[in-house]
Design a protein around this motif. Structure first.
Motif, mmCIF file in Angstrom:
data_model
loop_
_atom_site.group_PDB
_atom_site.id
_atom_site.type_symbol
_atom_site.label_atom_id
_atom_site.label_comp_id
_atom_site.label_asym_id
_atom_site.label_seq_id
_atom_site.Cartn_x
_atom_site.Cartn_y
_atom_site.Cartn_z
ATOM 1 N N LYS A 17 0.829 -1.202 0.000
ATOM 2 C CA LYS A 17 0.000 0.000 0.000
ATOM 3 C C LYS A 17 0.868 1.259 0.000
ATOM 4 N N LEU A 18 1.983 1.215 0.697
ATOM 5 C CA LEU A 18 2.929 2.332 0.707
ATOM 6 C C LEU A 18 3.459 2.605 -0.696
ATOM 7 N N ARG A 25 1.278 9.374 -6.072
ATOM 8 C CA ARG A 25 1.678 10.745 -5.749
ATOM 9 C C ARG A 25 2.749 11.268 -6.700
ATOM 10 N N ASN A 26 3.594 10.390 -7.204
ATOM 11 C CA ASN A 26 4.735 10.821 -8.009
ATOM 12 C C ASN A 26 4.579 10.566 -9.503
ATOM 13 N N GLU A 27 3.404 10.173 -9.951
ATOM 14 C CA GLU A 27 3.180 9.839 -11.355
ATOM 15 C C GLU A 27 3.561 10.985 -12.291
ATOM 16 N N ASP A 36 9.067 5.709 -16.363
ATOM 17 C CA ASP A 36 7.743 5.188 -16.053
ATOM 18 C C ASP A 36 7.477 5.074 -14.558
ATOM 19 N N GLY A 37 8.518 5.083 -13.744
ATOM 20 C CA GLY A 37 8.330 5.029 -12.306
ATOM 21 C C GLY A 37 7.900 3.674 -11.801
ATOM 22 N N ASP A 38 7.952 2.653 -12.676
ATOM 23 C CA ASP A 38 7.560 1.315 -12.273
ATOM 24 C C ASP A 38 8.693 0.671 -11.499
ATOM 25 N N ILE A 39 8.451 0.427 -10.219
ATOM 26 C CA ILE A 39 9.457 -0.148 -9.337
ATOM 27 C C ILE A 39 9.182 -1.639 -9.226
#
Length: 55
Positions: A17-18, A25-27, A36-39
């Motif tokens: 969830k975090l 929030r950071n999209e 892409d921010g995909d971790i």
């Protein structure tokens, strides 16, 4: 020493969830940077196999 009693809030959430909240929030920030921010996070199944720590 005098310590005042303040209000506090403790919130317990899952790690998943975090991460989901951080991605939301950071999209826009990630998009502006062109990433892409995909971790990719290892699942708990990937961290331990046959009782041994994965390297």
């Amino acid at each position: 020493m005098h310590m005042s009693r303040g209000n506090a809030l403790l919130q317990i959430i899952t790690f998943e969830k975090l991460i989901v909240g951080a991605k939301k929030r950071n999209e826009v920030f990630f998009r502006k940077l062109g990433i892409d921010g995909d971790i990719e996070l290892p699942s708990s199944d990937d961290t331990e196999k046959d009782g041994e720590q994965a390297a």
